[in-house]
Design an enzyme around this catalytic site. Structure first.
Site, PDB file in Angstrom:
ATOM      1  N   HIS A 239     -10.682  -4.810  10.502  1.00 32.65           N
ATOM      2  CA  HIS A 239     -11.563  -4.259   9.235  1.00 32.65           C
ATOM      3  C   HIS A 239     -12.396  -3.165   9.577  1.00 32.65           C
ATOM      4  O   HIS A 239     -13.171  -2.730   8.642  1.00 32.65           O
ATOM      5  CB  HIS A 239     -11.936  -5.334   8.723  1.00 32.65           C
ATOM      6  CG  HIS A 239     -11.085  -6.237   7.861  1.00 32.65           C
ATOM      7  ND1 HIS A 239     -10.387  -7.231   8.461  1.00 32.65           N
ATOM      8  CD2 HIS A 239     -10.771  -6.312   6.544  1.00 32.65           C
ATOM      9  CE1 HIS A 239      -9.645  -7.684   7.614  1.00 32.65           C
ATOM     10  NE2 HIS A 239      -9.759  -7.132   6.224  1.00 32.65           N
TER      11      HIS A 239
ATOM     12  N   GLU B 217       0.666  -1.224   0.054  1.00 37.14           N
ATOM     13  CA  GLU B 217      -0.062   0.046  -0.136  1.00 37.14           C
ATOM     14  C   GLU B 217       0.690   1.259  -0.090  1.00 37.14           C
ATOM     15  O   GLU B 217       0.501   2.223  -0.684  1.00 37.14           O
ATOM     16  CB  GLU B 217      -1.097   0.178   1.209  1.00 37.14           C
ATOM     17  CG  GLU B 217      -2.064  -0.846   1.072  1.00 37.14           C
ATOM     18  CD  GLU B 217      -1.684  -2.398   1.340  1.00 37.14           C
ATOM     19  OE1 GLU B 217      -0.600  -2.667   1.730  1.00 37.14           O
ATOM     20  OE2 GLU B 217      -2.809  -3.046   1.217  1.00 37.14           O
TER      21      GLU B 217
END
Ligand SMILES: Cc1ncc(C[n+]2csc(CCOP(=O)(O)OP(=O)(O)O)c2C)c(N)n1
Ligand SMILES: [Mg+2]
Lengths: 326, 334
Positions: A129, A60
Site C-alpha cells: 500500500h 480496476e
C-alpha cells in the site's frame, strides 16, 4: 476565502464540474454510497445519482477502460483508483490505450479522462500500500501527470483536468487529505502546467512535488534559522515538466536539491537533475543532491518505515551537504 | 432479402477478400510493414453484422485484424490502404498502421493490438450512448482467444450489471495464433461463458452471411431495445496464417484447411445466389474484375501516390495540439 481540507477541495471540484457539465461522471470503488475512501466524493451520490457517481466492482483495469471508452465518445469521466498500488492493474488500459489513442489515431480520437489516485506512503501500510509510482506515469508519452500540493491546487487543477482534452493522471497523497489551505469562495481554475516558485530564496533551490514539496518547505524554515535562504519549487506537473522555471532558479541560486518520496532509480530526481545538467550545467557551483526513499519495499515496522522514507530532516541535511556545510 | 442487396453483399465480400489479398502482395513487396493480420475466410461475420448496425451512428471497435471492420463501418478503403502504406492520408495519418485503423467520423473507434483490451473500451462507448440517452449501441468484435483475458470477465460483469447497450461479437476461428481453442480454453463453446454474467448469448454459423445477418439483427434489436448486452458467437475460420510470418503447418492439418475451404463464405454465397438465379457465373467474374480494377487503379494508386507523413510533424498528436490556456497554463511565476 475559506479554509478547505484537501479532500474537501477535491470534492468541491467534482461538485462544480458535475453541476457545470452533464457529461462529467465519476467512477470508482466505494465512491458512491460510501462517498470515497478519503471522502472525496461524499454526498455527491445523493446529489447526482447512481448514473453519474458510479460505484464500480473491483476491476480496476476494466472500469478504467470503461471510463476511457466513454471518454472517446464525449463523456468526461473522473476515475478514482483507491490507491496507486492498485493502478498497476489498470496500466494496460492507461498506458497502452489512453496514452496512445490520440497518437495512434493521428489525432482523431482523444481520451479526456482524469485518473485520480492517492500515490504516497501513509503510516505503516507496508509494501503493497505504499508504492509511489509517479515516475512510471511520468515516463509515458501521451499522459499528463499532476501532483497538487494543497487544497488550492487540488480543486483548481482538478477542474482544469476535467476540462483538458488529454488523459490526466492526478496524484494525490494519503497524508495530505486533511491538510487545510485557504481557497477562493468563488469558482477558480489553476493551470495544469507550470512549476511554481512558492518560496523565494537566493542560496539554494529545493525542488519537490506534493509531499516532498512539503518536506522542502519545512526544511527551508530550518535552513532559514541557519541564515540560509532557500528557494522552494513545487513542480505541480511532472509531465510535462517546466524546465524553464527550474533553469531560471538554478541560474540564480547555483545550488539544487531534488526531493522525492520514491526510490531514486530512474526517478523524478534523476530526470530533473539530468534536465539541469542539459539546460544549465555551468550555473552549478556544487554537486546536486537527491533525497529519496531507501531502495527497499516499504517496511511495516514504524522505525523501519521511518528510516526508509525521507522526512524534512533528510532534506535539511541534504541541503547542508549541497552547501558544503557538512 | 432483396436480390439487389444479396448481390451487393456478395460483391462486398469479394471486394474484402481481394483487398486483403492485395495487402498480402504489398507486404511481400515491402510496401506494408509491421504486423499484418488478414481477414480472409471470416468475411461473412463482419460484413453480416455490420450490415445490420446503424453505420455512422453506432460505435464499432475491434482488435488488430481490423481493415475490413473499418471499411464496412464506413472508413474509406483508400484511407485504410494508405494507412497500411504509412502515408499521411491514411486513416490514422500513418501513425497507427494495420493494427490501429481509426475513423471517428463513422464511429469506427479503432483497432487495438492488446488482446482483450477493447472489451472495456466498448462497454465505455456503450456507457456514453446510454448516458446521452440515445438508442445508439456499441459493437465489439474480438476473437476466441480474447475471451481468456481478465477484461472479458470484468467487462461482462459490468456490462450486464449496468445494462449497457453493447453487442459482443465473438469471431471464433478456433485458434489464438497457433493454440487451438480446446488447448487453451476449458469451455470451448464461447457463448456459454457469459452465462455466469447473466448475458443472453447464442452461437451461429459464421460462414453463411444470411445466417449471420439474421442472428445479428435479433441481437442488435435486443441491445438497442434497452435490454442490456448480448454476446453472439460465430464459428469461422481464418484461411491464412495468424499474421504474415505464420505458416500454420505447425498446428493445423492440411485436411482441416481443405474442409474449411469448402465452407468459404464467398464460395457458399456465390453458389447460393447462382442457384437462386440472383447472379450468374459471368456476373461474379465481372464483379471480380471490377473489384480488382478498383483496388488497383483507385485504392492502391491513392496509397502509392500519397505523401509520407512529415518528419517535422513527429511530435504532433501526443497531447492536444491546441490546448485551452485557461486549463493548461502554463502558470506564470511573478
Ligand atoms: C495482451 C496480449 N497478449 C498477447 C498478444 C499476442 N497475440 C496477438 S494475437 C494473439 C491471438 C489472439 O487470438 P484470438 O483472440 O482468437 O484472435 P484471432 O487472431 O484468432 O482473430 C496473441 C496471443 C497480444 N497482442 N496481446
Ligand atoms: Mg481466434
Amino acid at each position: 476565502m475559506a479554509e478547505l481540507a484537501y479532500w474537501e477541495a477535491i470534492r468541491r471540484a467534482h461538485d462544480e464540474e458535475m453541476a457545470n457539465d452533464p457529461m462529467v461522471i465519476a467512477i470508482g470503488e466505494d465512491i458512491g454510497v460510501v462517498g470515497g475512501t478519503y471522502k472525496a466524493t461524499s454526498g455527491l451520490y445523493q446529489k447526482y445519482g447512481e448514473k453519474r457517481i458510479i460505484d464500480a466492482p473491483i476491476s480496476e483495469n476494466s472500469y478504467t477502460g470503461i471510463g476511457i471508452g466513454a471518454s472517446m465518445a464525449g463523456v468526461r469521466p473522473i476515475i478514482e483508483i483507491m490507491s496507486i498500488n492498485f493502478a498497476l492493474l489498470a496500466l494496460d488500459t492507461l498506458i497502452n490505450a489512453a496514452a496512445k489513442i490520440r497518437y495512434m489515431s493521428g489525432g482523431r480520437v482523444s481520451c479526456p479522462i482524469v485518473l485520480r489516485t492517492p500515490g504516497g506512503t501513509a503510516h505503516q501500510l507496508a509494501a503493497q500500500h505504499s508504492a509511489r509510482l509517479a515516475r512510471m506515469f511520468m515516463s509515458t508519452s501521451g499522459l499528463r501527470v499532476v501532483t497538487p500540493r494543497g487544497a488550492m491546487d487540488a480543486c483548481g487543477m482538478l477542474k482544469s483536468a476535467v476540462r483538458c482534452n488529454d488523459p490526466v493522471i492526478f496524484i494525490e497523497h494519503e497524508r495530505m487529505y486533511n491538510m487545510r489551505e485557504e481557497v477562493p469562495d468563488t469558482e477558480y481554475f489553476r493551470p495544469l502546467e507550470g512549476a511554481e516558485i512558492v518560496r523565494k530564496g537566493t542560496d539554494i533551490t529545493l525542488i519537490g512535488y506534493n509531499w516532498s514539496f512539503i518536506l522542502c518547505m519545512k526544511a527551508a524554515d530550518m535552513l532559514a534559522k541557519d541564515g540560509i535562504s532557500a528557494e522552494v519549487i513545487d513542480l505541480r506537473s511532472l509531465k510535462p515538466l517546466d524546465r524553464e522555471t527550474i533553469r531560471r532558479s538554478v541560474e540564480k541560486t547555483h545550488r539544487v536539491l531534488v526531493a522525492e518520496e520514491d526510490e531514486a532509480a530512474v526517478g523524478t530526481g534523476a530526470e530533473i537533475i539530468s534536465v539541469i545538467i542539459e539546460d544549465c550545467f555551468f550555473a552549478l557551483d556544487a554537486q546536486p543532491v537527491r533525497i529519496h526513499a531507501a531502495d527497499v519495499p516499504v517496511p511495516y515496522a514504524a522505525n523501519l518505515e521511518h528510516a526508509a522514507i525521507p522526512d524534512e530532516h533528510d532534506v535539511y541535511k541534504g541541503a547542508l551537504k549541497v552547501l558544503g556545510k557538512i | 432479402m432483396k436480390a439487389a442487396d444479396q448481390k451487393r453483399l456478395l460483391r462486398e465480400m469479394i471486394f474484402f477478400r481481394r483487398f486483403e489479398e492485395r495487402c498480402f502482395e504489398a507486404y511481400m513487396e515491402h510496401k506494408i510493414g509491421g504486423f499484418l493480420h488478414l481477414y480472409s475466410g471470416q468475411e461473412a461475420v463482419a460484413t453480416g453484422v455490420l450490415e445490420m448496425i446503424r453505420r455512422g451512428q453506432d460505435y464499432v471497435i475491434t482488435g488488430y485484424r481490423d481493415h475490413i471492420h473499418a471499411i464496412k463501418t464506413g472508413a474509406p478503403a483508400r484511407e485504410v490502404m494508405a494507412e497500411l502504406y504509412g502515408k499521411d492520408t491514411g486513416s490514422s495519418r500513418g501513425r497507427g498502421g494495420s493494427m490501429h485503423i481509426f475513423d471517428p467520423t463513422v464511429h469506427f473507434m479503432g483497432g487495438y493490438a492488446l488482446v482483450g483490451q477493447p472489451f472495456p473500451l466498448a462497454a465505455g462507448l456503450a456507457l456514453a450512448c446510454k448516458h446521452k440517452g440515445t438508442d445508439q449501441i456499441a459493437v465489439c468484435f474480438l476473437g476466441d482467444g480474447a475471451n481468456n483475458q481478465g477484461t472479458f470477465h470484468e467487462t461482462m460483469n459490468m456490462a450486464s450489471l449496468w445494462h449497457l447497450p453493447v453487442l459482443f461479437v465473438c469471431e471464433n476461428n478456433q485458434y489464438a495464433i497457433g493454440t487451438r481453442i480446446d488447448r487453451s480454453t476449458a469451455v470451448v463453446d464461447q457463448y456459454k461463458r457469459v452465462c455466469g454474467y447473466n448475458i443472453p448469448s447464442s452461437q451461429h454459423d459464421g460462414q453463411n452471411i444470411e445466417t449471420v445477418i439474421d442472428a445479428a439483427a435479433k441481437a442488435i434489436d435486443h441491445v438497442r431495445s434497452g435490454n442490456g448486452p448480448y454476446f453472439i458467437e460465430f464459428l469461422t475460420y481464418r484461411q491464412r496464417g495468424h499474421s504474415m510470418s505464420d505458416k500454420t503447418a505447425a498446428y493445423r492439418s492440411r485436411e482441416e484447411e481443405v474442409e474449411w475451404a469448402k465452407r468459404d463464405p464467398i464460395k457458399l454465397y456465390s453458389e447460393k445466389l447462382v442457384k437462386a438465379k440472383v447472379v450468374t457465373d459471368a456476373d461474379i467474374k465481372a464483379m471480380e474484375h471490377e473489384v480488382l480494377n478498383e483496388i488497383e487503379n483507385d485504392i492502391v494508386k491513392f496509397a502509392e501516390e500519397s505523401p509520407a507523413p512529415k518528419v517535422e510533424d513527429l511530435n504532433k498528436f501526443v497531447l492536444d495540439d491546441s490546448p485551452d490556456p485557461r486549463w493548461i497554463g502554463p502558470l506564470q511565476n511573478s
